[in-house]
Design a protein around this motif. Sequence first.
Motif, PDB file in Angstrom:
ATOM      1  N   MET A   1      22.298  -0.392  15.229  1.00  6.38           N
ATOM      2  CA  MET A   1      22.328  -0.116  13.815  1.00  6.38           C
ATOM      3  C   MET A   1      22.135  -1.399  13.032  1.00  6.38           C
ATOM      4  SD  MET A   1      25.141   2.837  13.188  1.00  6.38           S
ATOM      5  CE  MET A   1      26.043   2.843  14.706  1.00  6.38           C
ATOM      6  N   ARG A   2      22.734  -2.462  13.520  1.00  3.20           N
ATOM      7  CA  ARG A   2      22.559  -3.732  12.800  1.00  3.20           C
ATOM      8  C   ARG A   2      21.094  -4.141  12.754  1.00  3.20           C
ATOM      9  NH1 ARG A   2      27.723  -6.798  15.389  1.00  3.20           N
ATOM     10  NH2 ARG A   2      29.280  -5.513  14.363  1.00  3.20           N
ATOM     11  N   ASN A   3      20.376  -3.915  13.851  1.00  5.56           N
ATOM     12  CA  ASN A   3      18.950  -4.255  13.873  1.00  5.56           C
ATOM     13  C   ASN A   3      18.170  -3.382  12.897  1.00  5.56           C
ATOM     14  OD1 ASN A   3      19.260  -6.233  15.801  1.00  5.56           O
ATOM     15  ND2 ASN A   3      18.711  -4.909  17.501  1.00  5.56           N
ATOM     16  N   LEU A   4      18.520  -2.107  12.832  1.00  4.90           N
ATOM     17  CA  LEU A   4      17.834  -1.216  11.892  1.00  4.90           C
ATOM     18  C   LEU A   4      18.051  -1.677  10.459  1.00  4.90           C
ATOM     19  CD1 LEU A   4      18.704   2.224  13.533  1.00  4.90           C
ATOM     20  CD2 LEU A   4      16.453   1.130  13.471  1.00  4.90           C
ATOM     21  N   VAL A   5      19.263  -2.113  10.156  1.00  3.21           N
ATOM     22  CA  VAL A   5      19.558  -2.604   8.811  1.00  3.21           C
ATOM     23  C   VAL A   5      18.821  -3.907   8.555  1.00  3.21           C
ATOM     24  CG1 VAL A   5      21.371  -3.500   7.306  1.00  3.21           C
ATOM     25  CG2 VAL A   5      21.787  -1.447   8.644  1.00  3.21           C
ATOM     26  N   SER A   6      18.869  -4.831   9.511  1.00  4.89           N
ATOM     27  CA  SER A   6      18.217  -6.122   9.298  1.00  4.89           C
ATOM     28  C   SER A   6      16.702  -5.994   9.213  1.00  4.89           C
ATOM     29  CB  SER A   6      18.606  -7.117  10.395  1.00  4.89           C
ATOM     30  OG  SER A   6      18.096  -6.706  11.652  1.00  4.89           O
ATOM     31  N   ASP A   7      16.154  -4.937   9.824  1.00  8.57           N
ATOM     32  CA  ASP A   7      14.719  -4.690   9.712  1.00  8.57           C
ATOM     33  C   ASP A   7      14.339  -4.047   8.385  1.00  8.57           C
ATOM     34  OD1 ASP A   7      14.336  -5.747  12.229  1.00  8.57           O
ATOM     35  OD2 ASP A   7      14.133  -3.807  13.233  1.00  8.57           O
ATOM     36  N   GLY A   8      15.353  -3.690   7.574  1.00  6.24           N
ATOM     37  CA  GLY A   8      15.087  -3.144   6.252  1.00  6.24           C
ATOM     38  C   GLY A   8      14.937  -1.639   6.194  1.00  6.24           C
ATOM     39  N   ASN A   9      15.369  -0.942   7.242  1.00  2.00           N
ATOM     40  CA  ASN A   9      15.283   0.523   7.235  1.00  2.00           C
ATOM     41  C   ASN A   9      16.284   1.113   6.241  1.00  2.00           C
ATOM     42  OD1 ASN A   9      13.378   1.197   9.507  1.00  2.00           O
ATOM     43  ND2 ASN A   9      14.796  -0.155  10.548  1.00  2.00           N
ATOM     44  N   PRO A  10      15.898   2.178   5.534  1.00  2.00           N
ATOM     45  CA  PRO A  10      16.821   2.811   4.587  1.00  2.00           C
ATOM     46  C   PRO A  10      17.927   3.565   5.319  1.00  2.00           C
ATOM     47  CG  PRO A  10      14.788   4.062   4.724  1.00  2.00           C
ATOM     48  CD  PRO A  10      14.584   2.812   5.538  1.00  2.00           C
ATOM     49  N   SER A  11      19.032   3.793   4.645  1.00  3.71           N
ATOM     50  CA  SER A  11      20.173   4.497   5.237  1.00  3.71           C
ATOM     51  C   SER A  11      19.794   5.863   5.775  1.00  3.71           C
ATOM     52  CB  SER A  11      21.296   4.654   4.215  1.00  3.71           C
ATOM     53  OG  SER A  11      21.917   3.424   3.985  1.00  3.71           O
ATOM     54  N   SER A  12      18.918   6.561   5.085  1.00  2.00           N
ATOM     55  CA  SER A  12      18.527   7.901   5.541  1.00  2.00           C
ATOM     56  C   SER A  12      17.854   7.848   6.911  1.00  2.00           C
ATOM     57  CB  SER A  12      17.608   8.566   4.524  1.00  2.00           C
ATOM     58  OG  SER A  12      16.451   7.770   4.313  1.00  2.00           O
ATOM     59  N   GLN A  13      17.048   6.838   7.150  1.00  2.00           N
ATOM     60  CA  GLN A  13      16.381   6.701   8.447  1.00  2.00           C
ATOM     61  C   GLN A  13      17.389   6.299   9.525  1.00  2.00           C
ATOM     62  OE1 GLN A  13      13.014   4.083   8.452  1.00  2.00           O
ATOM     63  NE2 GLN A  13      12.481   4.538  10.564  1.00  2.00           N
ATOM     64  N   ILE A  14      18.322   5.421   9.194  1.00  2.00           N
ATOM     65  CA  ILE A  14      19.355   5.016  10.139  1.00  2.00           C
ATOM     66  C   ILE A  14      20.218   6.212  10.513  1.00  2.00           C
ATOM     67  CG2 ILE A  14      21.379   3.553  10.468  1.00  2.00           C
ATOM     68  CD1 ILE A  14      19.948   1.529   8.559  1.00  2.00           C
ATOM     69  N   ASN A  15      20.569   7.028   9.526  1.00  2.00           N
ATOM     70  CA  ASN A  15      21.355   8.234   9.800  1.00  2.00           C
ATOM     71  C   ASN A  15      20.614   9.166  10.760  1.00  2.00           C
ATOM     72  OD1 ASN A  15      23.386   7.348   8.158  1.00  2.00           O
ATOM     73  ND2 ASN A  15      22.862   8.667   6.450  1.00  2.00           N
ATOM     74  N   LEU A  16      19.318   9.304  10.589  1.00  3.64           N
ATOM     75  CA  LEU A  16      18.525  10.157  11.466  1.00  3.64           C
ATOM     76  C   LEU A  16      18.557   9.634  12.904  1.00  3.64           C
ATOM     77  CD1 LEU A  16      16.639  12.599  11.691  1.00  3.64           C
ATOM     78  CD2 LEU A  16      14.748  11.072  11.131  1.00  3.64           C
ATOM     79  N   VAL A  17      18.459   8.332  13.083  1.00  6.15           N
ATOM     80  CA  VAL A  17      18.528   7.727  14.418  1.00  6.15           C
ATOM     81  C   VAL A  17      19.890   7.996  15.048  1.00  6.15           C
ATOM     82  CG1 VAL A  17      18.547   5.532  15.674  1.00  6.15           C
ATOM     83  CG2 VAL A  17      16.804   5.954  13.939  1.00  6.15           C
ATOM     84  N   ILE A  18      20.958   7.856  14.279  1.00  9.05           N
ATOM     85  CA  ILE A  18      22.309   8.115  14.785  1.00  9.05           C
ATOM     86  C   ILE A  18      22.425   9.564  15.231  1.00  9.05           C
ATOM     87  CG2 ILE A  18      24.757   8.258  14.172  1.00  9.05           C
ATOM     88  CD1 ILE A  18      24.203   5.920  12.192  1.00  9.05           C
ATOM     89  N   GLU A  19      21.955  10.483  14.411  1.00 11.99           N
ATOM     90  CA  GLU A  19      22.027  11.907  14.744  1.00 11.99           C
ATOM     91  C   GLU A  19      21.252  12.216  16.022  1.00 11.99           C
ATOM     92  OE1 GLU A  19      21.103  14.485  11.460  1.00 11.99           O
ATOM     93  OE2 GLU A  19      22.452  13.385  10.141  1.00 11.99           O
ATOM     94  N   ARG A  20      20.099  11.621  16.179  1.00 16.39           N
ATOM     95  CA  ARG A  20      19.297  11.850  17.390  1.00 16.39           C
ATOM     96  C   ARG A  20      20.010  11.300  18.622  1.00 16.39           C
ATOM     97  NH1 ARG A  20      13.267  10.234  15.283  1.00 16.39           N
ATOM     98  NH2 ARG A  20      12.924  12.108  14.050  1.00 16.39           N
ATOM     99  N   CYS A  21      20.606  10.149  18.510  1.00 15.15           N
ATOM    100  CA  CYS A  21      21.296   9.538  19.648  1.00 15.15           C
ATOM    101  C   CYS A  21      22.520  10.340  20.074  1.00 15.15           C
ATOM    102  CB  CYS A  21      21.717   8.116  19.318  1.00 15.15           C
ATOM    103  SG  CYS A  21      20.345   6.960  19.210  1.00 15.15           S
TER     104      CYS A  21
END
Length: 53
Positions: A1-21
Amino acid sequence: MRNLVSDGNPSSQINLVIERCLGGPPPTDMMQQVALKQAPVTQFLKILPASFR
């Protein structure tokens, strides 16, 4: 998640990755806060549904 944030991904996209995992919709916003050390893990565990424990 930290990498997703540091890469500039929006929260909505990070949430989708979490849900998939995790295979379902956990409290993703809180999970992000814990991963970024903005909230204690104990706070997340209190709201985590029993199906994810």
